[in-house]
Design an enzyme around this catalytic site. Structure first.
Site, PDB file in Angstrom:
ATOM      1  N   GLU A 184       3.527  -5.892   7.592  1.00  0.00           N
ATOM      2  CA  GLU A 184       2.762  -4.869   8.311  1.00  0.00           C
ATOM      3  C   GLU A 184       3.155  -4.710   9.779  1.00  0.00           C
ATOM      4  O   GLU A 184       3.062  -3.604  10.334  1.00  0.00           O
ATOM      5  CB  GLU A 184       1.255  -5.172   8.213  1.00  0.00           C
ATOM      6  CG  GLU A 184       0.631  -4.855   6.859  1.00  0.00           C
ATOM      7  CD  GLU A 184       0.764  -5.987   5.844  1.00  0.00           C
ATOM      8  OE1 GLU A 184       0.116  -5.907   4.793  1.00  0.00           O
ATOM      9  OE2 GLU A 184       1.517  -6.941   6.111  1.00  0.00           O
ATOM     10  N   GLU A 225      -1.573  -9.431  -0.730  1.00  0.00           N
ATOM     11  CA  GLU A 225      -3.004  -9.665  -0.497  1.00  0.00           C
ATOM     12  C   GLU A 225      -3.787  -9.611  -1.807  1.00  0.00           C
ATOM     13  O   GLU A 225      -4.745 -10.366  -2.008  1.00  0.00           O
ATOM     14  CB  GLU A 225      -3.535  -8.652   0.513  1.00  0.00           C
ATOM     15  CG  GLU A 225      -2.993  -8.914   1.913  1.00  0.00           C
ATOM     16  CD  GLU A 225      -3.351  -7.825   2.899  1.00  0.00           C
ATOM     17  OE1 GLU A 225      -4.033  -8.134   3.893  1.00  0.00           O
ATOM     18  OE2 GLU A 225      -2.958  -6.660   2.683  1.00  0.00           O
ATOM     19  N   GLY A 234      -0.195  -5.182   0.915  1.00  0.00           N
ATOM     20  CA  GLY A 234      -1.388  -5.183   0.088  1.00  0.00           C
ATOM     21  C   GLY A 234      -1.171  -5.791  -1.280  1.00  0.00           C
ATOM     22  O   GLY A 234      -2.113  -6.301  -1.895  1.00  0.00           O
ATOM     23  N   ALA A 256       0.846  -1.190   0.000  1.00  0.00           N
ATOM     24  CA  ALA A 256       0.000   0.000   0.000  1.00  0.00           C
ATOM     25  C   ALA A 256       0.884   1.242   0.000  1.00  0.00           C
ATOM     26  O   ALA A 256       2.076   1.185   0.300  1.00  0.00           O
ATOM     27  CB  ALA A 256      -0.908  -0.009   1.229  1.00  0.00           C
TER      28      ALA A 256
END
Length: 258
Positions: free
Chosen positions: A136, A116, A113, A67
């Site tokens: 994270e 993911e 992300g 992200a």
């Protein structure tokens, strides 16, 4: 065809080639990029000429390196809740339940992300130099786009917790051994391998593929519903034109025309 700010989209031979196009940011997922992706997925789901998607990242360094952390700075808990819920609803869950096969071509770093996003796809093919991780915890966070749920489904609780709690990356061969990716190939064979798998699927019934995706997902989400869903989908298949064509082709000793 519509042009996009953060994506390249090409449709060829039933396949949508969808490339996250922010190589200078290692294809990081900011809100604008995710918003475009949500719109593109809606378009591709409705496009009858598209039977499958190859999702990859621009450049040679990254699939998606995570992200855009700058957008997290100053975000309130309420804002973070909205961001995660929106991302699940509009992108990750849409990909996971997409009625056409989606293959992630992991051509470099797939972190946070980005991993993911790959986990939400149906299959993952990695180049030999790809690296994957959920870092994270090094930011005081946990994965927020499905990583804590989808990673254990692929690699088991122990390996998933090892990745999540250490935040360490794994290389492509380790990812293959753990079941995180389906295949590992040289970089120049990455897209051809994805095409090979999709073309094989295109020779099968599209209605059967959609039913299989839905039934597998149902059983993973709610195991007690999996077998009943399979029985219902199996029975419903007998009503479809593809079933009639498939049986007719088998009896006539020819390839079906789906």
């Amino acid at each position: 065809m519509e042009t996009w700010t953060n994506f390249l989209l090409e449709i060829n031979n039933k396949t949508a080639y969808l490339t996250v196009n922010r190589p200078e940011k290692l294809n990081a997922l900011n809100r604008a990029t995710l918003t475009e992706l949500a719109s593109i997925l809606q378009q591709l789901q409705a496009d009858e000429d598209v039977r499958g998607i190859i999702l990859t990242g621009a450049g040679e360094r990254a699939f998606v390196a995570g992200a855009d952390i700058r957008e997290f700075d100053g975000l309130s808990p309420e804002g973070a809740h909205e961001l995660a819920a929106w991302g699940h609803r509009e992108i990750m869950d849409v990909l996971y339940h997409f009625p056409k096969p989606v293959v992630a071509a992991i051509n470099g770093f797939a972190l946070g992300g980005g991993l993911e996003l790959a986990l939400a796809c149906h299959l993952r093919i990695a180049s030999v130099d790809a690296k994957m991780g959920l870092p994270e915890v090094s930011l005081g966070l946990i994965p927020g786009y499905g990583g804590t749920q989808r990673l254990p489904q692929l690699v088991g609780r122990g390996k998933a917790l090892e990745m999540i709690l250490t935040g360490d990356m794994v290389d492509a061969e380790t990812a293959l051994q753990w079941g995180l990716v389906n295949h590992v190939v040289p970089a120049d064979e990455l897209i051809p391998k994805c095409e090979e798998l999709l073309n094989k699927m295109y020779s099968r019934s599209s209605t059967a593929l959609m039913a299989a995706i839905n039934t597998v997902n149902t059983g993973l989400r709610a195991p007690e519903l999996g077998y009943p869903a399979e029985i219902e989908a199996f029975a419903h298949a007998f009503t479809t034109p593809d079933f009639k064509e498939g049986v007719r082709a088998f009896l006539e000793k020819r390839k079906p025309n789906f």
